[in-house]
Scaffold this motif. Structure first.
Motif, mmCIF file in Angstrom:
data_model
loop_
_atom_site.group_PDB
_atom_site.id
_atom_site.type_symbol
_atom_site.label_atom_id
_atom_site.label_comp_id
_atom_site.label_asym_id
_atom_site.label_seq_id
_atom_site.Cartn_x
_atom_site.Cartn_y
_atom_site.Cartn_z
ATOM 1 N N TYR A 145 0.681 -1.204 -0.048
ATOM 2 C CA TYR A 145 -0.150 -0.003 0.032
ATOM 3 C C TYR A 145 0.708 1.329 0.007
ATOM 4 O O TYR A 145 0.242 2.463 -0.011
ATOM 5 C CB TYR A 145 -0.879 0.032 1.176
ATOM 6 N N THR A 146 2.037 1.105 0.156
ATOM 7 C CA THR A 146 3.088 2.307 0.018
ATOM 8 C C THR A 146 4.276 1.982 -0.129
ATOM 9 O O THR A 146 4.893 0.780 0.075
ATOM 10 C CB THR A 146 3.060 3.210 1.595
ATOM 11 N N TRP A 147 5.287 2.767 -0.978
ATOM 12 C CA TRP A 147 6.535 2.724 -1.177
ATOM 13 C C TRP A 147 7.409 3.107 -0.232
ATOM 14 O O TRP A 147 8.590 3.010 -0.024
ATOM 15 C CB TRP A 147 6.951 3.124 -2.653
ATOM 16 N N PHE A 148 7.001 3.948 0.743
ATOM 17 C CA PHE A 148 7.840 4.471 1.822
ATOM 18 C C PHE A 148 7.967 3.527 3.042
ATOM 19 O O PHE A 148 7.099 2.837 3.420
ATOM 20 C CB PHE A 148 6.900 5.585 2.667
ATOM 21 N N THR A 149 9.308 3.492 3.090
ATOM 22 C CA THR A 149 9.963 2.568 4.172
ATOM 23 C C THR A 149 10.202 3.399 5.364
ATOM 24 O O THR A 149 10.161 4.746 5.364
ATOM 25 C CB THR A 149 11.247 1.934 3.803
ATOM 26 N N MET A 150 10.274 2.635 6.611
ATOM 27 C CA MET A 150 10.577 3.513 7.880
ATOM 28 C C MET A 150 11.879 4.121 7.684
ATOM 29 O O MET A 150 12.129 5.241 8.303
ATOM 30 C CB MET A 150 10.425 2.457 9.025
ATOM 31 N N ASP A 151 12.884 3.457 7.128
ATOM 32 C CA ASP A 151 14.108 3.922 7.006
ATOM 33 C C ASP A 151 14.120 5.260 6.254
ATOM 34 O O ASP A 151 14.874 6.255 6.787
ATOM 35 C CB ASP A 151 15.172 3.084 6.362
ATOM 36 N N SER A 152 13.511 5.287 5.097
ATOM 37 C CA SER A 152 13.477 6.430 4.140
ATOM 38 C C SER A 152 12.711 7.663 4.914
ATOM 39 O O SER A 152 13.186 8.775 4.923
ATOM 40 C CB SER A 152 12.677 6.222 3.067
ATOM 41 N N LEU A 153 11.670 7.254 5.799
ATOM 42 C CA LEU A 153 11.004 8.435 6.404
ATOM 43 C C LEU A 153 11.980 8.823 7.593
ATOM 44 O O LEU A 153 11.737 10.151 7.946
ATOM 45 C CB LEU A 153 9.794 7.535 7.245
ATOM 46 N N GLU A 154 12.751 8.040 8.295
ATOM 47 C CA GLU A 154 13.514 8.454 9.405
ATOM 48 C C GLU A 154 14.398 9.375 8.734
ATOM 49 O O GLU A 154 14.913 10.564 9.371
ATOM 50 C CB GLU A 154 14.342 6.982 9.829
ATOM 51 N N ASP A 155 15.151 9.102 7.562
ATOM 52 C CA ASP A 155 15.981 10.080 6.996
ATOM 53 C C ASP A 155 15.377 11.353 6.618
ATOM 54 O O ASP A 155 15.950 12.342 6.841
ATOM 55 C CB ASP A 155 16.471 9.454 5.569
ATOM 56 N N SER A 156 14.187 11.413 6.247
ATOM 57 C CA SER A 156 13.543 12.668 5.806
ATOM 58 C C SER A 156 13.289 13.390 7.022
ATOM 59 O O SER A 156 13.399 14.533 6.936
ATOM 60 C CB SER A 156 12.158 12.305 4.993
ATOM 61 N N TRP A 157 13.014 12.529 8.083
ATOM 62 C CA TRP A 157 12.534 13.359 9.364
ATOM 63 C C TRP A 157 13.876 13.906 9.893
ATOM 64 O O TRP A 157 13.887 15.146 10.249
ATOM 65 C CB TRP A 157 12.070 12.430 10.414
ATOM 66 N N GLN A 158 14.830 13.382 10.017
ATOM 67 C CA GLN A 158 16.239 13.994 10.284
ATOM 68 C C GLN A 158 16.454 15.038 9.371
ATOM 69 O O GLN A 158 17.210 16.122 9.912
ATOM 70 C CB GLN A 158 17.235 12.955 10.177
ATOM 71 N N SER A 159 16.481 15.087 8.061
ATOM 72 C CA SER A 159 16.802 16.174 7.287
ATOM 73 C C SER A 159 16.066 17.319 7.700
ATOM 74 O O SER A 159 16.580 18.493 7.352
ATOM 75 C CB SER A 159 16.345 15.872 5.801
ATOM 76 N N LEU A 160 14.576 17.187 7.852
ATOM 77 C CA LEU A 160 13.659 18.158 8.194
ATOM 78 C C LEU A 160 14.211 18.952 9.470
ATOM 79 O O LEU A 160 14.371 20.127 9.649
ATOM 80 C CB LEU A 160 12.394 17.690 8.555
ATOM 81 N N LEU A 161 14.621 18.124 10.545
ATOM 82 C CA LEU A 161 15.151 18.668 11.778
ATOM 83 C C LEU A 161 16.360 19.498 11.607
ATOM 84 O O LEU A 161 16.520 20.731 12.291
ATOM 85 C CB LEU A 161 15.255 17.385 12.847
ATOM 86 N N ARG A 162 17.231 18.850 10.575
ATOM 87 C CA ARG A 162 18.398 19.696 10.479
ATOM 88 C C ARG A 162 18.184 21.221 9.749
ATOM 89 O O ARG A 162 18.783 22.184 9.893
ATOM 90 C CB ARG A 162 19.415 18.888 9.409
#
Length: 286
Positions: free
Chosen positions: A46-63
């Motif tokens: 149901y989605t191509w997003f993985t938790m690892d990719s979301l984690e990377d995006s989240w950390q990029s957003l915080l930076r």
């Protein structure tokens, strides 16, 4: 400064929302991902997003949030420095402009004796020359503003060009005043004419100097002489005004079309003016 304040408020609101809402959503996603993994499910159709990719995006957003916070802080500091520079320039420029106006009023509104006027003018002229150093400081501040690409200043309306022009005009005005008053004193000492007659002669010039330029055009000068009692005949049409032209030969030497106050004072034979004034007073008494 207002733009920086607005940016700071918007950024603060964004960070607060990120801290409260999005962090909770990310925590919930982490729990869901852990549950899915416990069932040994490695692919989610149901989605191509993985938790690892979301984690990377989240950390990029915080930076990015931290970088944005630092950028706004630097820009706020830069704008504060620019504002202080504006205020520093405005404080000196406004003070200098006020001094220019006050000095001119003191020079033009005095009611002193001629000798006292001369002393006042000489003192003010020395003060004016010393103030040139203050003007240079203002010009240096203006140069810093230009280097910083700061062309607006809500704290003052005075530019260095205007202040320099006004200083030059005041300096020249004082020089001419000193020349005129000195000529009046010399004429008074030479002829014994009282100071009231000298004042009448000077005030008549000022009366016809409507724009306060310190000079009269030839028509204004002629009207001034007639008001003083000079007998200037009206020439017939197409005839030269020989009497008035003879007077101009002795006062408007460069024939630039104007009679300045110092020329006006030096051309006139004060002794004859005294006799003429006495003659007018005698006629009035008769």
């Amino acid at each position: 400064m207002e733009e920086c304040k607005k940016l700071r408020e918007e950024h603060t609101a964004f960070v607060e929302a990120l801290s409260q809402e999005k962090r909770e959503e990310f925590r919930q996603l982490t729990e869901i991902d852990r549950t899915i993994r416990s069932y040994h499910v490695t692919v989610n159709p149901y989605t191509w997003f993985t938790m690892d990719s979301l984690e990377d995006s989240w950390q990029s957003l915080l930076r990015a949030v931290k970088e944005r916070d630092l950028m706004i802080e630097k820009e706020t500091l830069r704008q504060e420095q620019r504002e202080e520079l504006r205020k520093a320039y405005a404080a000196q420029a406004n003070k200098f402009a006020e001094w220019l106006e006050t000095t001119k009023q003191k020079l033009t509104n005095n009611r002193y004796r001629l000798e006292d006027q001369r002393d006042l003018i000489e003192g003010k002229h020395e003060e004016i020359k010393k103030k040139r150093a203050v003007l240079r400081e203002i010009e240096d501040l203006s140069a810093h503003l230009e280097q910083g690409m700061i062309f607006d200043n809500k704290f003052t309306t005075h530019s260095t060009v205007t202040l320099a022009q006004q200083w030059d005009q005041l300096n020249e005005f004082t020089r001419r005043m000193h020349h005129t008053v000195t000529a009046q004193i010399e004429a008074q000492n030479r002829t014994g004419v009282d100071e009231d007659e000298l004042k009448e002669f000077t005030l008549m010039f000022k009366h016809f100097d409507k724009d306060r330029s310190g000079r009269l055009d030839h028509n204004e000068f002629k009207a001034c002489l007639r008001a003083l009692g000079f007998d200037l005949p009206v020439p017939k049409e197409d005839e030269p005004d020989t009497v008035f032209e003879a007077i101009l030969d002795s006062v408007d030497f460069d024939r630039d079309g104007f009679v300045r106050l110092e020329e006006y004072m030096t051309f006139y034979d004060i002794a004859n003016y005294g006799k003429r004034s006495e003659h007018r007073r005698t006629n009035r008494s008769v």
